[in-house]
Design a protein around this motif. Structure first.
Motif, PDB file in Angstrom:
ATOM      1  N   GLY A  46       0.815  -1.207   0.000  1.00 27.11           N
ATOM      2  CA  GLY A  46       0.000   0.000   0.000  1.00 27.11           C
ATOM      3  C   GLY A  46       0.848   1.255   0.000  1.00 27.11           C
ATOM      4  O   GLY A  46       1.894   1.315   0.652  1.00 27.11           O
ATOM      5  N   SER A  47       0.385   2.269  -0.742  1.00 20.84           N
ATOM      6  CA  SER A  47       1.197   3.480  -0.915  1.00 20.84           C
ATOM      7  C   SER A  47       0.480   4.743  -0.477  1.00 20.84           C
ATOM      8  O   SER A  47       0.882   5.846  -0.828  1.00 20.84           O
ATOM      9  CB  SER A  47       1.605   3.614  -2.393  1.00 20.84           C
ATOM     10  N   GLU A  88       2.032  -1.755  -4.785  1.00 17.20           N
ATOM     11  CA  GLU A  88       0.790  -1.004  -4.923  1.00 17.20           C
ATOM     12  C   GLU A  88      -0.088  -1.701  -5.951  1.00 17.20           C
ATOM     13  O   GLU A  88       0.374  -2.049  -7.041  1.00 17.20           O
ATOM     14  CB  GLU A  88       1.083   0.435  -5.348  1.00 17.20           C
ATOM     15  N   ARG A 121      -7.127   2.527  -6.155  1.00 16.24           N
ATOM     16  CA  ARG A 121      -5.903   1.763  -6.401  1.00 16.24           C
ATOM     17  C   ARG A 121      -5.042   2.510  -7.404  1.00 16.24           C
ATOM     18  O   ARG A 121      -5.239   2.435  -8.608  1.00 16.24           O
ATOM     19  CB  ARG A 121      -6.222   0.349  -6.907  1.00 16.24           C
ATOM     20  N   VAL A 169      -0.811   4.664  -7.168  1.00 13.44           N
ATOM     21  CA  VAL A 169       0.260   5.085  -6.267  1.00 13.44           C
ATOM     22  C   VAL A 169      -0.147   6.396  -5.599  1.00 13.44           C
ATOM     23  O   VAL A 169      -0.405   7.396  -6.268  1.00 13.44           O
ATOM     24  CB  VAL A 169       1.590   5.236  -7.030  1.00 13.44           C
ATOM     25  N   GLY A 182      -2.742   6.138  -3.321  1.00 13.44           N
ATOM     26  CA  GLY A 182      -3.966   5.666  -2.681  1.00 13.44           C
ATOM     27  C   GLY A 182      -5.008   6.758  -2.490  1.00 13.44           C
ATOM     28  O   GLY A 182      -5.085   7.720  -3.267  1.00 13.44           O
ATOM     29  N   PRO A 186       4.207  -0.939  -9.025  1.00 16.06           N
ATOM     30  CA  PRO A 186       2.766  -0.749  -9.192  1.00 16.06           C
ATOM     31  C   PRO A 186       2.108  -1.982  -9.797  1.00 16.06           C
ATOM     32  O   PRO A 186       2.792  -2.929 -10.216  1.00 16.06           O
ATOM     33  CB  PRO A 186       2.686   0.446 -10.133  1.00 16.06           C
TER      34      PRO A 186
END
Length: 523
Positions: A12-13, A35, A101, A103, A105, A227
């Motif tokens: 998660g980013s 991500e 979804r 980079v 979030g 990603p």
């Protein structure tokens, strides 16, 4: 990439994953960040289109995003496609799960409301006897709030309120306007304070991990971002029981891959991190993983006020001013008989009431809208939802997403405490408006379904007791000591405040602890 063993693997980013990367890379740890979405170049890939070029003229394809009321055809591709990644719930008990979804979030698109929690949240059980306390106090988290504030450039006005601790503000010197001053005066006897909305200014067009955290992490040379990596599960060593990486699917090719790491950090958002753990079948010796789902209930324009002197465009100079915020004022020094905890309210003088508030049509409706243009006071009411064991997410036994990963089933309902609070909020704010000399055009205490606030919390809660919590006070799994969960799933209570600032502070605190434990070889 899949052959190398990283010091830390971050899933998660957004706010939590971005902060973990920011801190850990500065500590010299080699980090891999996965991500599920794309890396978007907003300068080159985001364009404006006239509505006539859109197939559905801006309204969007029916059924594509049924739970995302914030979506339209202009922004539809920024949300997770519910046909590709569905979830389930009882039709009589809907849940609005809004996901992003890419980079950065959800930190790319949040409203930037930046409020600290207080010991009315951290030690809520001590105050009213319900539920559980957090294993930390405000004093323990305050130094990390102090460090997050200047990164995100939180703006506001100091008030010295115990229920809403002040930040290290970029001072907001904008005038309140007479409308807010009159509301403050009429609400004073009820314990109300009207202050500035506290927002993150950020830098440029974003106040996001995308521009404030990840670039600094990458500049260290210690961060690799991948990603389009949809994580399926955390994997563990059969001999030690420790996490040794994650299995994931390349979203574009469909290839099944595995990444190795000495430590795993989940920051995929509350419900996605919980889904990953449920699919991993780990970190749940307590049996509470997925339970205690809560958020804040929202009522959009629960009260729509009208300033009579502002009708027909005749608002006197100094009436409107800026937007305002009423922090929680109930159940602090006194006790309400019908509900626990409290609510807050945004105030928007100068709003134009929606056409739906007028029982007119045609020329008469046009005239009503013209008369009331800019004369309204809009509101958003935000109420605390009590964390309850029975509000749960679990894996659906039959439904899977586009990559064959089991999806979540929601069993979540608001209770009498929330309904009574909502009625109290609308009745009280309506009366305060009237006492301030304003008309009430509409009063409505109907809440949006759970999830609407996009503030899902609590399904991987922290606590001192491994039998009643998933994480310890450092966001570290009780069961798997090299596994950390740093997003909103760790919350024990949520208050009325937007959780992002607290998520950032918790992730910073947990990451510094992780780095120190790694240095000692204790993980």
């Amino acid at each position: 990439m899949v052959e190398k063993e990283y010091d830390v693997l971050i899933v998660g980013s957004g706010a939590s994953g971005g902060m973990a990367a920011y801190i850990l890379t500065q500590k010299g740890l080699k980090c891999l960040l996965l991500e599920a979405g794309a890396l978007v170049d907003f300068q080159r890939q985001r364009t404006m289109k006239p509505v006539y070029e859109l197939p559905y003229r801006g309204f969007g394809k029916p059924g594509k995003l049924p739970h995302v009321v914030q979506a339209n055809e202009f922004n539809a591709n920024q949300w997770v496609d519910e046909e590709q990644v569905p979830y389930t719930h009882d039709p009589k008990s809907p849940y609005n799960w809004v996901r992003v979804r890419m980079v950065g979030g959800k930190s790319l698109f949040w409203a930037r409301m930046s409020y600290r929690l207080s010991d009315y949240e951290f030690k809520a059980k001590d105050h009213d006897g319900f539920g559980d306390n957090w294993p930390i106090s405000y004093a323990e988290l305050a130094p990390f709030y102090d460090r997050v504030d200047p990164i995100f450039r939180v703006t506001g006005r100091k008030e010295g309120l115990a229920q809403l601790p002040d930040s290290l503000f970029v001072e907001d010197k904008s005038p309140d306007g007479a409308a807010l001053e009159r509301i403050a005066a009429s609400g004073k006897s009820r314990g109300m304070t009207v202050t500035k909305i506290r927002r993150s200014l950020g830098d440029g067009q974003f106040a996001s991990s995308f521009n404030l955290l990840l670039p600094a992490a990458q500049a260290t040379g210690n961060l690799t971002i991948v990603p389009n990596a949809v994580v399926r599960a955390v994997t563990t060593d059969k001999n030690t029981g420790k996490a040794n990486g994650v299995s994931f699917v390349d979203r574009q090719s469909g290839r099944e891959l595995h990444a190795k790491a000495k430590v795993v950090v989940l920051g995929a958002s509350c419900l996605e991190s919980t889904r990953i753990l449920l699919n991993s079948k780990i970190a749940n010796s307590s049996g509470v993983l997925g339970h205690y789902l809560h958020d804040q209930f929202y009522i959009s324009n629960g009260v729509m006020g009208v300033m009579p002197e502002a009708k027909n465009g005749k608002a006197p100079r100094g009436l409107l001013g800026s937007a305002g915020y009423i922090p929680r004022f109930s159940n602090l020094k006194t006790k309400e008989k019908d509900f626990l905890r409290g609510y807050a309210c945004d105030l928007y003088p100068g709003a134009t009431p929606d056409a739906k508030y007028f029982p007119s049509w045609g020329a008469e409706l046009d005239e009503q809208l013209k008369v009331h243009r800019g004369a309204g006071i809009g509101t958003t009411i935000m109420g605390e939802v009590l964390p309850r064991f029975e509000n749960i997410v679990k894996l659906d036994p039959t439904v899977k997403d586009a990559w064959g990963i089991p999806v979540l089933n929601f069993q979540c309902r608001y209770t009498d405490n929330e309904f009574n609070m909502a009625k109290h909020a609308v009745d009280t704010i309506s009366q305060v408006f009237k006492d301030a000399g304003f008309d009430v055009l509409n009063a409505n205490d109907k809440m949006h379904p759970p999830g609407y606030s996009i503030h899902e919390l609590g399904t991987c809660r922290m606590g001192d007791n491994p039998k009643t919590s998933v994480l310890n006070k450092w966001n570290q799994s009780h069961d798997v000591k090299n596994l950390f969960v740093m997003d909103g799933s760790s919350f024990v209570t949520g208050g009325t405040q937007n959780p992002t600032l607290t998520i950032l502070a918790l992730a910073m605190r947990a990451s510094e602890y992780l780095a120190e434990q790694a240095r000692k070889g204790a993980l």
